[in-house]
Design a protein around this motif. Structure first.
Motif, PDB file in Angstrom:
ATOM      1  N   SER A  28       0.825  -1.210   0.000  1.00  0.00           N
ATOM      2  CA  SER A  28       0.000   0.000   0.000  1.00  0.00           C
ATOM      3  C   SER A  28       0.858   1.258   0.000  1.00  0.00           C
ATOM      4  N   PHE A 154      -5.751  -9.784   1.015  1.00  0.00           N
ATOM      5  CA  PHE A 154      -6.341  -8.449   1.124  1.00  0.00           C
ATOM      6  C   PHE A 154      -7.727  -8.428   0.484  1.00  0.00           C
ATOM      7  N   ALA A 158     -11.199  -7.545   2.401  1.00  0.00           N
ATOM      8  CA  ALA A 158     -12.150  -6.529   1.952  1.00  0.00           C
ATOM      9  C   ALA A 158     -13.566  -7.092   1.874  1.00  0.00           C
ATOM     10  N   GLY A 199     -12.530   1.586   6.198  1.00  0.00           N
ATOM     11  CA  GLY A 199     -12.859   0.373   5.455  1.00  0.00           C
ATOM     12  C   GLY A 199     -14.090   0.549   4.594  1.00  0.00           C
ATOM     13  N   SER A 202     -13.307   2.992   1.600  1.00  0.00           N
ATOM     14  CA  SER A 202     -12.256   2.494   0.707  1.00  0.00           C
ATOM     15  C   SER A 202     -12.637   1.181   0.041  1.00  0.00           C
ATOM     16  N   LEU A 206     -10.722  -0.716  -3.035  1.00  0.00           N
ATOM     17  CA  LEU A 206      -9.798  -1.771  -2.635  1.00  0.00           C
ATOM     18  C   LEU A 206     -10.162  -3.109  -3.278  1.00  0.00           C
ATOM     19  N   SER A 369      -5.255   3.431  -1.197  1.00  0.00           N
ATOM     20  CA  SER A 369      -4.045   2.727  -0.752  1.00  0.00           C
ATOM     21  C   SER A 369      -3.538   3.302   0.556  1.00  0.00           C
ATOM     22  N   SER A 372      -5.642   2.003   3.268  1.00  0.00           N
ATOM     23  CA  SER A 372      -5.356   0.623   3.643  1.00  0.00           C
ATOM     24  C   SER A 372      -4.194   0.537   4.630  1.00  0.00           C
ATOM     25  N   LEU A 375      -5.836   1.017   7.785  1.00  0.00           N
ATOM     26  CA  LEU A 375      -6.584  -0.193   8.126  1.00  0.00           C
ATOM     27  C   LEU A 375      -5.676  -1.228   8.782  1.00  0.00           C
TER      28      LEU A 375
END
Length: 412
Positions: A28, A154, A158, A199, A202, A206, A369, A372, A375
């Motif tokens: 990221s 990833f 998500a 989250g 995004s 993502l 990114s 993330s 996150l």
């Protein structure tokens, strides 16, 4: 203990995040670093790319002469391609490798190095970490395998994150805390709020970034794009390349045309051209003998790639293969001429970087990114508090007791 579907999804989500989190953060961060690579390098090359026109009717040197100047000025470099631009003040770009090249003044033959070598080295390092975790040589296969698996993790995070976020009851009271940041929160409550909000916003981007990353990382995923659209997958991994074009046997004693004549024929295929590039690796002017392909395989067509002004998609180009001896168009292929599988595969390549939608798409991809990275940070923080609650409780109690003691001590 009662096992629910939410718990069955939560624990794989948690464990996957812990295992893959560091690599996800690296991909990221490097993704953010290289988001605007092309724009930054174009800006850095602005002086090298511009030339002074000696006179309104000044003649340009033949492209073959420009290549000779490059070989003389850079004996160690082997020209592998040429890109010309329609502006009279634009230099000609001669590629000497995958990401290297020089600019040549079309009026004087002056050879100029590309600018911002420090930036180019920086982007090169960032790309190596993004793709292979900085691995070199034979270790790159292992690095690519790790980044591929962590990218898949990833994507799983998500999708499962969406389920875990999904409120049991849709009311303003239950949804609002996960839609925007709340002030005055600390510790676990703050991390939980940030993790959910970032989250949620995004998530769509993502999923696109990770799903397209899967297609780039794994041949089976790339082949699946062709299979589900009813097309035969290409034999090699990556964006499919056009099949080689056969050149009719030239007349006895025929010599290849000059590149200027071939560029003139290519321009006729797209009057509103933005730039035209030609690859020379196996043609008459590449490493092979004059008029022959690699290892004497016979005459090779010269493949021109033409970018048109206002084209859609933004990354679309017209591919034209010319007979190097006659200039005859042997094949002309636009983006729309490709089968659906190939078009989708190309879209995915540029959706992964955001370039498919221009600078705005790149900005959205960069922001997602960056989100993330947060996150990963908040996910690690929440996991730490889950697995070590007593230690935190004792630390908090100790700090509170210390503060109480200090406040009760008499002052001097």
């Amino acid at each position: 203990m009662r096992i629910t579907l939410r718990k069955l999804i939560f624990w794989p989500h948690l464990i996957s995040g812990i295992i893959a989190g560091v690599v996800i953060a690296i991909m990221s961060i490097t993704g953010v670093a290289i988001a605007f690579e092309h724009q930054l390098l174009d800006w850095a090359d602005r002086d090298s790319r511009q030339v002074q026109v000696p006179a309104p009717d000044a003649a340009r040197l033949p492209i073959d002469e420009l290549l000779a100047r490059v070989r003389a000025a850079r004996p160690e470099a082997q020209p592998s391609g040429v890109t010309v631009y329609p502006e009279p003040t634009a230099a000609v770009l001669v590629s000497t490798g995958r990401s290297s090249g020089v600019y040549v003044n079309p009026y004087t033959g002056e050879v100029r190095d590309q600018g911002a070598q420090g930036w180019r080295k920086f982007f090169h390092v960032m790309e190596e970490w993004h793709r292979w975790l900085g691995a070199q040589g034979d270790n790159r296969a292992m690095g690519r395998a790790i980044t591929g698996v962590c990218n898949a993790a990833f994507l799983f995070l998500a999708i499962t994150g969406l389920y875990l976020w999904w409120p049991r009851k849709w009311t303003m009271k239950t949804v609002r805390p996960t839609l925007w940041f709340r002030g005055g929160l600390r510790g676990k409550a703050r991390d939980f709020n940030w993790h959910n909000v970032i989250g949620f916003w995004s998530l769509p981007v993502l999923i696109v970034l990770t799903a397209t990353g899967m297609v780039i990382s794994y041949k089976w995923a790339s082949d699946l794009v062709f299979t589900i659209t009813g097309n035969t997958p290409p034999a090699t991994q990556g964006p499919p390349s056009a099949a080689p074009v056969k050149v009719p046997p030239p007349l006895e004693g025929a010599k290849p045309l000059g590149l200027d004549a071939l560029f003139t024929e290519a321009r006729k295929q797209a009057p509103a051209w933005e730039n035209i590039s030609v690859r020379m690796g196996g043609g008459p002017r590449g490493n092979a003998p004059q008029g022959r392909g690699p290892q004497g395989q016979g005459p090779q067509a010269l493949a021109f790639s033409i970018r048109e002004t206002g084209a859609w998609p933004l990354f679309a180009s017209t591919q034209v293969s010319l007979d190097p001896f006659t200039g005859q168009v042997l094949r002309r292929e636009t983006f729309a001429d490709n089968n659906l599988g190939r078009r989708l595969r190309t879209w995915m390549r540029f959706l992964h970087t955001g370039e498919a939608l221009g600078w705005m798409g790149q900005l959205v991809a960069a922001i997602a990114s960056l989100g993330s990275v947060l996150l990963v940070w908040t996910g690690f923080a929440l996991s730490w508090r889950r697995f070590f609650p007593r230690r935190q409780a004792r630390a908090s109690a100790s700090e509170e007791a210390s503060t109480t003691t200090e406040q009760s001590e008499p002052t001097a």
